[in-house]
Design an enzyme around this catalytic site. Structure first.
Site, PDB file in Angstrom:
ATOM      1  N   ASN A 169       8.965 -10.092  -8.457  1.00  0.00           N
ATOM      2  CA  ASN A 169      10.312  -9.526  -8.323  1.00  0.00           C
ATOM      3  C   ASN A 169      11.191 -10.489  -7.542  1.00  0.00           C
ATOM      4  OD1 ASN A 169      10.168  -8.821  -5.388  1.00  0.00           O
ATOM      5  ND2 ASN A 169       8.450  -7.605  -6.128  1.00  0.00           N
ATOM      6  N   ASP A 171       4.726  -2.307  -7.798  1.00  0.00           N
ATOM      7  CA  ASP A 171       4.138  -0.964  -7.861  1.00  0.00           C
ATOM      8  C   ASP A 171       2.913  -0.922  -8.765  1.00  0.00           C
ATOM      9  OD1 ASP A 171       5.845   0.621  -6.168  1.00  0.00           O
ATOM     10  OD2 ASP A 171       7.438   0.116  -7.585  1.00  0.00           O
ATOM     11  N   ASP A 201      -0.536   1.964  -2.196  1.00  0.00           N
ATOM     12  CA  ASP A 201       0.694   1.964  -1.391  1.00  0.00           C
ATOM     13  C   ASP A 201       0.310   1.537   0.028  1.00  0.00           C
ATOM     14  OD1 ASP A 201       2.902   2.688   0.272  1.00  0.00           O
ATOM     15  OD2 ASP A 201       3.691   3.793  -1.454  1.00  0.00           O
ATOM     16  N   ILE A 202       0.720   0.344   0.395  1.00  0.00           N
ATOM     17  CA  ILE A 202       0.299  -0.233   1.677  1.00  0.00           C
ATOM     18  C   ILE A 202       0.886   0.558   2.836  1.00  0.00           C
ATOM     19  CG2 ILE A 202       0.315  -2.353   3.080  1.00  0.00           C
ATOM     20  CD1 ILE A 202       0.708  -3.796   0.241  1.00  0.00           C
ATOM     21  N   LYS A 215       5.658   9.072   2.539  1.00  0.00           N
ATOM     22  CA  LYS A 215       4.805   7.965   3.013  1.00  0.00           C
ATOM     23  C   LYS A 215       4.435   8.107   4.490  1.00  0.00           C
ATOM     24  CE  LYS A 215       6.581   4.727  -0.432  1.00  0.00           C
ATOM     25  NZ  LYS A 215       6.413   3.328  -0.841  1.00  0.00           N
TER      26      LYS A 215
HETATM   27  N1  CTP Z   1       5.430  -0.271  -0.313  1.00  0.00           N
HETATM   28  C1  CTP Z   1       4.131  -0.593   0.016  1.00  0.00           C
HETATM   29  N2  CTP Z   1       3.180  -0.657  -0.973  1.00  0.00           N
HETATM   30  C2  CTP Z   1       3.502  -0.399  -2.240  1.00  0.00           C
HETATM   31  C3  CTP Z   1       4.824  -0.078  -2.579  1.00  0.00           C
HETATM   32  C4  CTP Z   1       5.775  -0.020  -1.587  1.00  0.00           C
HETATM   33  O1  CTP Z   1       3.852  -0.841   1.197  1.00  0.00           O
HETATM   34  N3  CTP Z   1       2.568  -0.479  -3.158  1.00  0.00           N
HETATM   35  C5  CTP Z   1       6.424  -0.149   0.761  1.00  0.00           C
HETATM   36  C6  CTP Z   1       7.511  -1.169   0.753  1.00  0.00           C
HETATM   37  O2  CTP Z   1       7.173  -2.299   1.508  1.00  0.00           O
HETATM   38  C7  CTP Z   1       8.663  -0.397   1.374  1.00  0.00           C
HETATM   39  C8  CTP Z   1       8.432   1.009   0.915  1.00  0.00           C
HETATM   40  O3  CTP Z   1       7.053   1.075   0.584  1.00  0.00           O
HETATM   41  O4  CTP Z   1       8.566  -0.388   2.766  1.00  0.00           O
HETATM   42  C9  CTP Z   1       9.271   1.468  -0.234  1.00  0.00           C
HETATM   43  O5  CTP Z   1       9.060   0.726  -1.364  1.00  0.00           O
HETATM   44  P1  CTP Z   1       9.892   1.005  -2.743  1.00  0.00           P
HETATM   45  O6  CTP Z   1       9.377   0.042  -3.721  1.00  0.00           O
HETATM   46  O7  CTP Z   1      11.336   1.068  -2.463  1.00  0.00           O
HETATM   47  O8  CTP Z   1       9.499   2.465  -3.081  1.00  0.00           O
HETATM   48  P2  CTP Z   1       8.411   3.053  -4.026  1.00  0.00           P
HETATM   49  O9  CTP Z   1       7.406   3.754  -3.195  1.00  0.00           O
HETATM   50  O10 CTP Z   1       7.932   1.985  -4.925  1.00  0.00           O
HETATM   51  O11 CTP Z   1       9.200   4.145  -4.800  1.00  0.00           O
HETATM   52  P3  CTP Z   1      10.195   3.997  -6.057  1.00  0.00           P
HETATM   53  O12 CTP Z   1       9.523   3.039  -6.995  1.00  0.00           O
HETATM   54  O13 CTP Z   1      10.299   5.357  -6.544  1.00  0.00           O
HETATM   55  O14 CTP Z   1      11.471   3.476  -5.511  1.00  0.00           O
END
Ligand code: CTP
Length: 401
Positions: free
Chosen positions: A211, A279, A308-309, A345
């Site tokens: 990305n 994701d 999701d970290i 989260k």
């Molecule tokens: N994040 C993470 N691990 C993932 C995805 C996201 O740690 N696999 C963390 C990002 O670093 C950020 C937060 O979660 O702090 C939000 O990430 P974002 O991509 O905006 O949200 P998503 O959970 O992916 O939700 P959506 O796709 O619906 O926006």
């Protein structure tokens, strides 16, 4: 009592006519109660004698001329370890170039490459050397890495020219040293994990899904936390921004590797998840390069969710950092989405930003954020990413101390 009392400066004196001003700087530092150890380069020795520096600093002067004995008495690592700050005055075009490119071919440049202490440079050179694109590029590379600078000033130069390139006066360098060494360190003793940049999810050994994240915001946050005295572990995806000074960097590529690196870095007092984690990853990633086969369909990628970290580290338990900060990059319904992310989260704060293309935030130099917590929503003005980082670091420090 001076704020420099009991502190120790390692002063690197490179070969420029301004080297004579180093003698006055040593005198000012000693008068303020600051210990000074000098490293004199071979060219520096053409302008000022080790005997002068030794008499003023009341300490042995180290120089590559005697590097064999120096190394046996006090290695370069020990020289930097014993100092609170490294000062390069005068910082010539040559030593700036060596610092920028990691050249370690004498004692001074080796100490500068090996140190994890803050470094302040006082550039001094002919105006055309200063303005040369090579020097300007080296200088901005160093500034980007967190190297501090005082000057150069504009004025008449020893070479009968006029312009920028004159070394800052000893009193100005002293003031800069005071401001670095007396800066408050409210996060001293605290450990903070910061994630930054994108993740790369392999399709085959040469292709990946990624990305547009540049890592600028996450890296600036790591730098700002380190400036407040925190021990920072920066877990970074592939980025082209330089490593911040004074931060331990763990380089990873995929989301799975980022999670493992975060878990390995625990325990932490706080964690800031600024990375744009993919994701999904490719479940059917190929072990060898996928070849185009004439007449056959394009390969179908089977995507599966990544861990999701943020949610994993923020889950209740003994290892949960006291403060967990997530980011929400949204293009629609910013606040509502960010608020639901906060709960989903289990984060303490969410830094929400609008990454619609027209905002220019993703990959850009500025950010406009809302800080969301159980206490409500606070919207900040559009600011440089470094300023957002400084404000966020100050808020983290208030929350932890
Ligand atoms: N994040 C993470 N691990 C993932 C995805 C996201 O740690 N696999 C963390 C990002 O670093 C950020 C937060 O979660 O702090 C939000 O990430 P974002 O991509 O905006 O949200 P998503 O959970 O992916 O939700 P959506 O796709 O619906 O926006």
């Amino acid at each position: 009592m001076s704020s420099l009392s009991g502190k120790r400066v390692l002063l690197v004196i490179a070969g420029g006519i301004a080297a004579f001003k180093a003698a006055e700087l040593i005198r000012l530092l000693r008068r303020a109660g600051c210990g000074v150890t000098c490293v004199l380069t071979e060219n520096g020795g053409q302008f000022v004698t080790p005997l002068t520096l030794q008499a003023l600093s009341e300490t042995k002067v180290y120089s590559e001329l005697f590097s064999l004995t120096d190394e046996s008495e006090m290695g370069h690592i020990q020289l930097s370890r014993a100092a609170d700050l490294l000062v390069v005055a005068p910082a010539t075009a040559n030593i700036l170039a060596k610092m920028a490119h990691g050249i370690a071919d004498d004692l001074a440049s080796t100490v500068l490459l090996a140190t994890d202490k803050p470094v302040l440079v006082a550039p001094a050179m002919n105006v055309r050397m200063w303005l040369h694109p090579a020097t300007q590029a080296n200088f901005s590379l160093l500034r980007g890495r967190g190297i501090l600078a005082v000057g150069p000033n504009e004025g008449a130069m020893a070479c009968n020219e006029f312009g920028p390139g004159r070394m800052a006066e000893p009193a100005e360098i002293l003031a800069a040293i005071e401001s670095v060494l007396s800066a408050p360190k409210p996060l001293a003793g605290k450990h903070v994990i910061v994630t930054s940049g994108p993740t790369h999810e392999p399709i085959d050994p040469v292709r990946y899904i990624a990305n547009r994240s540049s890592g600028r915001q996450g890296h600036s946050i790591a730098a700002a936390l380190a400036e407040l005295g925190a021990r920072v572990t920066l877990v970074s995806g592939p980025v082209s921004v330089p490593d911040p000074a004074g931060v331990a960097v763990r380089r990873i590529e995929s989301a799975a590797e980022m999670l493992a690196a975060c878990q390995a870095a625990l325990p932490a007092d706080a964690a800031v998840f600024a990375a744009a984690v993919a994701d999904w990853r490719v479940a059917n990633a190929a072990g060898g390069k996928i070849k185009k086969q004439p007449g056959t369909a394009a390969p179908a990628l089977e995507l599966v969710p990544n861990p999701d970290i943020l949610a994993t580290i923020a889950a209740p338990g003994p290892a949960r950092p006291r403060l967990v900060v997530g980011f929400a990059a949204e293009t629609d319904d910013l606040l509502a989405n960010a608020q639901s992310k906060l709960k989903r989260k289990n984060a303490d704060w969410i830094v929400a930003n609008d990454v619609s293309a027209e905002t220019g935030i993703m990959g850009g130099a500025e950010n406009e954020i809302s800080l969301i917590s159980a206490a409500g929503v606070e919207t900040w003005p559009r600011l440089d990413k470094q300023e957002v980082a400084r404000r966020l670091a100050a808020r983290i420090s208030e929350a932890l101390t």
